[in-house]
Design an enzyme around this catalytic site. Structure first.
Site, PDB file in Angstrom:
ATOM      1  N   GLU A  22       0.849  -1.211   0.072  1.00  0.00           N
ATOM      2  CA  GLU A  22       0.081   0.023  -0.127  1.00  0.00           C
ATOM      3  C   GLU A  22       0.854   1.099  -0.147  1.00  0.00           C
ATOM      4  O   GLU A  22       0.588   2.226  -0.550  1.00  0.00           O
ATOM      5  CB  GLU A  22      -0.902  -0.119   1.295  1.00  0.00           C
ATOM      6  CG  GLU A  22      -2.176   0.696   1.124  1.00  0.00           C
ATOM      7  CD  GLU A  22      -2.728   0.567   2.301  1.00  0.00           C
ATOM      8  OE1 GLU A  22      -3.143   1.627   2.992  1.00  0.00           O
ATOM      9  OE2 GLU A  22      -3.136  -0.578   2.974  1.00  0.00           O
ATOM     10  N   ASP A 244       0.208  58.159   7.901  1.00  0.00           N
ATOM     11  CA  ASP A 244       0.219  59.248   9.075  1.00  0.00           C
ATOM     12  C   ASP A 244       0.759  58.596  10.223  1.00  0.00           C
ATOM     13  O   ASP A 244       1.256  57.710  10.315  1.00  0.00           O
ATOM     14  CB  ASP A 244      -1.299  59.197   9.379  1.00  0.00           C
ATOM     15  CG  ASP A 244      -2.289  59.858   8.849  1.00  0.00           C
ATOM     16  OD1 ASP A 244      -1.824  60.783   7.958  1.00  0.00           O
ATOM     17  OD2 ASP A 244      -3.541  59.794   8.856  1.00  0.00           O
ATOM     18  N   LYS A 266       0.541  64.133  10.825  1.00  0.00           N
ATOM     19  CA  LYS A 266       0.005  65.289  11.388  1.00  0.00           C
ATOM     20  C   LYS A 266      -0.494  64.989  12.980  1.00  0.00           C
ATOM     21  O   LYS A 266      -0.917  64.054  13.267  1.00  0.00           O
ATOM     22  CB  LYS A 266      -1.328  65.724  10.598  1.00  0.00           C
ATOM     23  CG  LYS A 266      -1.300  66.469   9.137  1.00  0.00           C
ATOM     24  CD  LYS A 266      -2.393  66.641   8.878  1.00  0.00           C
ATOM     25  CE  LYS A 266      -3.199  65.478   8.104  1.00  0.00           C
ATOM     26  NZ  LYS A 266      -4.443  65.994   7.398  1.00  0.00           N
ATOM     27  N   GLY A 297      -4.983  56.474   9.870  1.00  0.00           N
ATOM     28  CA  GLY A 297      -5.429  55.635  11.128  1.00  0.00           C
ATOM     29  C   GLY A 297      -6.879  55.579  11.198  1.00  0.00           C
ATOM     30  O   GLY A 297      -7.781  56.556  10.559  1.00  0.00           O
ATOM     31  N   MET A 379      -9.999  63.240  19.384  1.00  0.00           N
ATOM     32  CA  MET A 379      -8.982  64.297  19.670  1.00  0.00           C
ATOM     33  C   MET A 379      -9.568  65.385  20.735  1.00  0.00           C
ATOM     34  O   MET A 379      -9.578  66.589  20.969  1.00  0.00           O
ATOM     35  CB  MET A 379      -9.127  65.175  18.222  1.00  0.00           C
ATOM     36  CG  MET A 379      -8.743  64.527  16.959  1.00  0.00           C
ATOM     37  SD  MET A 379      -8.766  65.445  15.539  1.00  0.00           S
ATOM     38  CE  MET A 379     -10.481  65.020  15.137  1.00  0.00           C
TER      39      MET A 379
HETATM   40  N1  SAH Z   1      -9.666  58.506  11.313  1.00  0.00           N
HETATM   41  C1  SAH Z   1      -9.481  58.204  12.741  1.00  0.00           C
HETATM   42  C2  SAH Z   1      -9.356  59.473  13.423  1.00  0.00           C
HETATM   43  C3  SAH Z   1      -8.224  60.462  13.093  1.00  0.00           C
HETATM   44  S1  SAH Z   1      -8.420  61.815  14.474  1.00  0.00           S
HETATM   45  C4  SAH Z   1     -10.317  56.985  12.836  1.00  0.00           C
HETATM   46  O1  SAH Z   1     -11.292  56.823  12.451  1.00  0.00           O
HETATM   47  O2  SAH Z   1     -10.114  56.434  14.316  1.00  0.00           O
HETATM   48  C5  SAH Z   1      -7.175  61.555  15.616  1.00  0.00           C
HETATM   49  C6  SAH Z   1      -7.922  60.832  16.786  1.00  0.00           C
HETATM   50  O3  SAH Z   1      -8.246  59.704  16.551  1.00  0.00           O
HETATM   51  C7  SAH Z   1      -6.982  60.722  18.099  1.00  0.00           C
HETATM   52  O4  SAH Z   1      -6.871  62.188  18.577  1.00  0.00           O
HETATM   53  C8  SAH Z   1      -7.729  59.938  18.899  1.00  0.00           C
HETATM   54  O5  SAH Z   1      -8.925  60.692  19.597  1.00  0.00           O
HETATM   55  C9  SAH Z   1      -8.402  58.867  18.082  1.00  0.00           C
HETATM   56  N2  SAH Z   1      -7.392  57.758  17.822  1.00  0.00           N
HETATM   57  C10 SAH Z   1      -6.947  57.309  17.021  1.00  0.00           C
HETATM   58  N3  SAH Z   1      -6.168  56.129  16.922  1.00  0.00           N
HETATM   59  C11 SAH Z   1      -6.516  55.872  18.324  1.00  0.00           C
HETATM   60  C12 SAH Z   1      -6.280  55.036  19.119  1.00  0.00           C
HETATM   61  N4  SAH Z   1      -5.483  53.711  18.812  1.00  0.00           N
HETATM   62  N5  SAH Z   1      -6.776  54.632  20.438  1.00  0.00           N
HETATM   63  C13 SAH Z   1      -7.363  55.937  20.998  1.00  0.00           C
HETATM   64  N6  SAH Z   1      -7.821  56.867  19.955  1.00  0.00           N
HETATM   65  C14 SAH Z   1      -7.420  56.808  18.766  1.00  0.00           C
END
Ligand code: SAH
Length: 449
Positions: A22, A244, A266, A297, A379
């Site tokens: 086999e 970013d 930024k 982010g 923020m």
């Molecule tokens: N577009 C992003 C937000 C950008 S503004 C999103 O959808 O999450 C940036 C803000 O996002 C920061 O000041 C904070 O308030 C928040 N932020 C981004 N990453 C974060 C994390 N890992 N933990 C907590 N707050 C976060």
């Protein structure tokens, strides 16, 4: 690396199999599929092996060393008898002749090993644990098998037939690579590869390889596991990445190795590039024919200025895609165990910013707070005292629960919980730092440390 994976062309080459049971049969079937000419030598053959006699050579006799040189040049030898001493002897004889040998299921007596195979010919995938964990190798194979769309073999075959046409139509290597990445990238995301070759033909007819493209992609809140498949696929295709401050190194490492990576981060009051400069750069790079990844982010359209980038592309006539990401409010919610809505506790959510474009802090809710509502501030950490004062003056009770979730989804995540009354003091006594999401409302009480 313990062994080197190679793909062996066995067409019209001879393999000697010693053993007629086999185990020998299993190897014979595989080798036959790969196009080998087989010589099977054994004292007795089982029915299946005997049936091989129609297409291959069967030699019924007991083994002797001279047998290894009786059948012309051998690609290699497979030993599959159930007599260990004999297996060892054949192995030594083969070694003496300098022919590669595999004694089945005896790693110590193998010059090469058979991997667990995914056969979607012409695509062939071999997985090996070098004999250390064969079951693991088989499970990995099953996982790969189930993740491949059906029809991928047929697609690869068609692609082979079209190579010359594509080469003709797209003269540079880069153009061709982009083209095939689009064809295969799309196919790999389907569960079943669609009709061919029309689809490939359409691709060729409609392919506009000269214009680049902009991908406005959300990278999620920080944990690389929160990336979408689509984000990852585009990250691996892009020629240039504009990223970013909120995009971690771990995520950036998943982008194509040879892509150019440009930091356009930024941070509040410290912009390395203005939004207008970023918009202009996206358009300019795409017009050079590049695939430009704007990696942001969270989600690009939630306080992410992705909308402005989209409008810039529209205005310049540059093709673009927007890929949603897991916004930090949602990551903060799940990773801190604070549901944003909860039956009987909160029925709506408001996403707010603690900082306006002009860098002014939050100046109050635009419409009255509802007791069954959750407020989420982006923020907002730097303006926590102003936010709290303004909420109190809007009539929120001072015992309203509030949580700060910093670095949500990352190993450095911190959660600070309090009430509107004490959160500012608690924050000053803590080392919590941005980026942070602030959640206000009764749902915060659901948080457990
Ligand atoms: N577009 C992003 C937000 C950008 S503004 C999103 O959808 O999450 C940036 C803000 O996002 C920061 O000041 C904070 O308030 C928040 N932020 C981004 N990453 C974060 C994390 N890992 N933990 C907590 N707050 C976060």
């Amino acid at each position: 690396m313990n062994t080197l994976p190679l793909f062996f062309d066995l067409q019209d080459k001879t393999v000697l199999i010693i053993g007629g049971g086999e185990v020998a049969m299993r190897k014979a079937s595989l080798l036959e599929r790969a196009g080998a000419r087989l010589v099977v030598l054994a004292e007795a053959f089982n029915d299946d092996v005997a049936a091989l006699g129609e297409r291959h050579t069967l030699v019924q006799k007991s083994y002797e060393a001279a047998d290894l040189s009786r059948f012309g040049a051998l690609a290699f030898i497979i030993v599959a008898t159930d007599n260990h001493a004999l297996n060892v002897r054949i192995h030594q004889d083969a070694k003496a002749l300098g022919v590669a040998v595999n004694v089945v299921d005896t790693p110590d007596l193998c010059d090469f090993i058979f991997p667990a195979i995914v056969d979607r010919s012409p695509v062939v995938i071999g997985v090996s644990s070098n004999g250390k964990a064969p079951v693991l190798a088989r499970l990995i194979r099953a996982k790969i098998e189930s993740s491949l769309p059906s029809g991928i073999g047929a697609l690869a075959k068609k692609a082979g037939e079209f190579r010359a046409v594509v080469k003709d139509k797209l003269p540079t290597i880069n153009e061709r690579r982009h083209f095939w990445e689009r064809v295969f990238g799309k196919a790999l995301n389907d569960t079943k590869v669609a009709a061919l070759p029309d689809e490939l033909n359409d691709f060729i007819a409609n392919d506009n390889t000269k214009t680049g493209e902009v991908y406005i992609v959300g990278a999620g809140a920080g944990d690389p596991d929160l990336l979408t498949f689509k984000a990852l696929r585009l990250m691996q295709q892009a020629d240039v990445v504009l990223y970013d401050a909120l995009v971690s190194d771990e995520i950036l490492d998943l982008c194509r190795r040879d892509s150019d990576k440009i930091f356009v981060g930024k941070k509040r009051s410290n912009h390395s590039k203005s939004q207008d400069e970023i918009n202009a750069l996206l358009v300019e790079l795409a017009k050079q024919g590049k695939r430009v990844l704007r990696l942001k982010g969270g989600d690009p359209f939630v306080f992410g200025r992705g909308g402005e980038e989209m409008l810039a592309c529209q205005k310049a006539g540059v093709p673009y895609q927007v890929v949603s990401g897991i916004t930090s409010a949602l990551a903060a919610s799940s990773y801190a165990g604070i549901p944003l809505t909860q039956r009987g506790v909160a029925t709506s959510v408001r996403f707010l910013t603690g900082c306006y474009q002009t860098n002014e802090a939050f100046d109050g809710l635009k419409s009255a707070y509802q007791p069954d509502e959750t407020l989420v501030f982006y923020m907002g950490l730097h303006a926590l005292d102003k936010i709290v004062a303004s909420l109190l003056s809007s009539g929120l009770p001072s015992d309203t629960p509030i949580a700060i979730v910093a670095n949500a989804s990352l190993p450095t995540q911190q959660v600070l919980k309090g009430t509107l009354d004490d959160i500012v003091a608690k924050r000053h006594a803590s080392d919590i730092s941005a980026p942070a999401i602030i959640i206000v409302g009764k749902v915060v009480d659901l948080h457990q440390t």
